[in-house]
Design an enzyme around this catalytic site. Structure first.
Site, PDB file in Angstrom:
ATOM      1  N   CYS A  10     -31.224  36.622  23.447  1.00  0.00           N
ATOM      2  CA  CYS A  10     -32.281  36.145  24.335  1.00  0.00           C
ATOM      3  C   CYS A  10     -31.842  34.817  24.957  1.00  0.00           C
ATOM      4  O   CYS A  10     -31.425  33.902  24.244  1.00  0.00           O
ATOM      5  CB  CYS A  10     -33.574  35.965  23.549  1.00  0.00           C
ATOM      6  SG  CYS A  10     -34.929  35.256  24.509  1.00  0.00           S
ATOM      7  N   CYS A  22     -34.204  31.887  23.436  1.00  0.00           N
ATOM      8  CA  CYS A  22     -34.230  31.439  22.038  1.00  0.00           C
ATOM      9  C   CYS A  22     -33.012  31.863  21.221  1.00  0.00           C
ATOM     10  O   CYS A  22     -32.946  31.563  20.032  1.00  0.00           O
ATOM     11  CB  CYS A  22     -35.507  31.915  21.364  1.00  0.00           C
ATOM     12  SG  CYS A  22     -35.561  33.699  21.080  1.00  0.00           S
ATOM     13  N   CYS A  52     -38.674  39.847  23.710  1.00  0.00           N
ATOM     14  CA  CYS A  52     -38.004  39.248  22.564  1.00  0.00           C
ATOM     15  C   CYS A  52     -39.056  39.078  21.472  1.00  0.00           C
ATOM     16  O   CYS A  52     -40.140  38.535  21.720  1.00  0.00           O
ATOM     17  CB  CYS A  52     -37.409  37.890  22.949  1.00  0.00           C
ATOM     18  SG  CYS A  52     -36.759  36.972  21.529  1.00  0.00           S
ATOM     19  N   CYS A  73     -39.610  34.949  20.785  1.00  0.00           N
ATOM     20  CA  CYS A  73     -40.284  34.043  21.726  1.00  0.00           C
ATOM     21  C   CYS A  73     -41.214  34.760  22.703  1.00  0.00           C
ATOM     22  O   CYS A  73     -41.917  34.123  23.475  1.00  0.00           O
ATOM     23  CB  CYS A  73     -39.263  33.214  22.498  1.00  0.00           C
ATOM     24  SG  CYS A  73     -38.303  34.143  23.709  1.00  0.00           S
ATOM     25  N   CYS A 111     -33.468  49.208  30.029  1.00  0.00           N
ATOM     26  CA  CYS A 111     -33.076  48.613  31.314  1.00  0.00           C
ATOM     27  C   CYS A 111     -33.503  47.145  31.287  1.00  0.00           C
ATOM     28  O   CYS A 111     -34.693  46.830  31.351  1.00  0.00           O
ATOM     29  CB  CYS A 111     -33.762  49.373  32.440  1.00  0.00           C
ATOM     30  SG  CYS A 111     -33.233  48.880  34.073  1.00  0.00           S
TER      31      CYS A 111
END
Length: 161
Positions: free
Chosen positions: A76, A79, A124, A127, A148
């Site tokens: 991510c 984070c 995610c 976060c 995607c």
């Protein structure tokens, strides 16, 4: 007839005042990392903020991550939570990085009806950042899924690091 009209208006009023409108703040509270808009804007690029925090979509074929096919981990961008393995990436021809599976436990799923039809949205799990969507047109020889994902939502860490 007046009673029926009054009943209809009451139901309409109640349905328009549901908790569905509070969905975003409820979702954000469920994630371990919670920051203010100002904090996210300070830490992320404009495009990363648009994608991760406003559920935007980058233009197809614009991410430098789209054509990387080497061993490593996609994390991510907000984070650094590991989300996808390089070995699970494939060229879907769509212009966005595509994977046939996630790193279990690190990606959260939700329903997205913003375009007038239902899609599975990915976030995610740490976060709450918007990543992209899941479709059922991935490689049949593996999972059949195509995750995607917006390249702006990711950072790539090569396996050697």
């Amino acid at each position: 007839m007046k009673k029926l009209s009054l009943l209809f208006l009451s139901i309409l009023f109640i349905s328009c005042n549901s908790t569905a409108q509070d969905k975003k703040s409820t979702q954000e509270a469920e994630f371990p990392i919670v920051k203010s808009e100002a904090e996210w804007k300070k830490e992320l690029t404009e495009m990363q903020y648009y994608v991760l925090r406003e559920a935007g979509t980058e233009r197809a074929f614009t991410s430098p991550l789209n054509k990387i096919y080497e061993p490593g981990t996609y994390v991510c961008a907000a984070c650094q939570t590991p989300l996808y393995k390089g070995k699970d990436k494939f060229d879907s021809g769509t212009g966005w990085p595509s994977f046939d599976r996630v790193i279990e436990g690190n990606v959260a799923f939700d329903t997205d009806n913003n375009l007038g039809y239902t899609r599975v949205e990915e976030h995610c799990a740490t976060c709450g950042g918007h990543l992209g969507h899941v479709f059922d047109d991935g490689p049949k020889e593996t999972t059949g899924k195509r995750h995607c994902i917006n390249g702006a939502a990711l950072s790539f860490i090569p396996q050697d690091n």
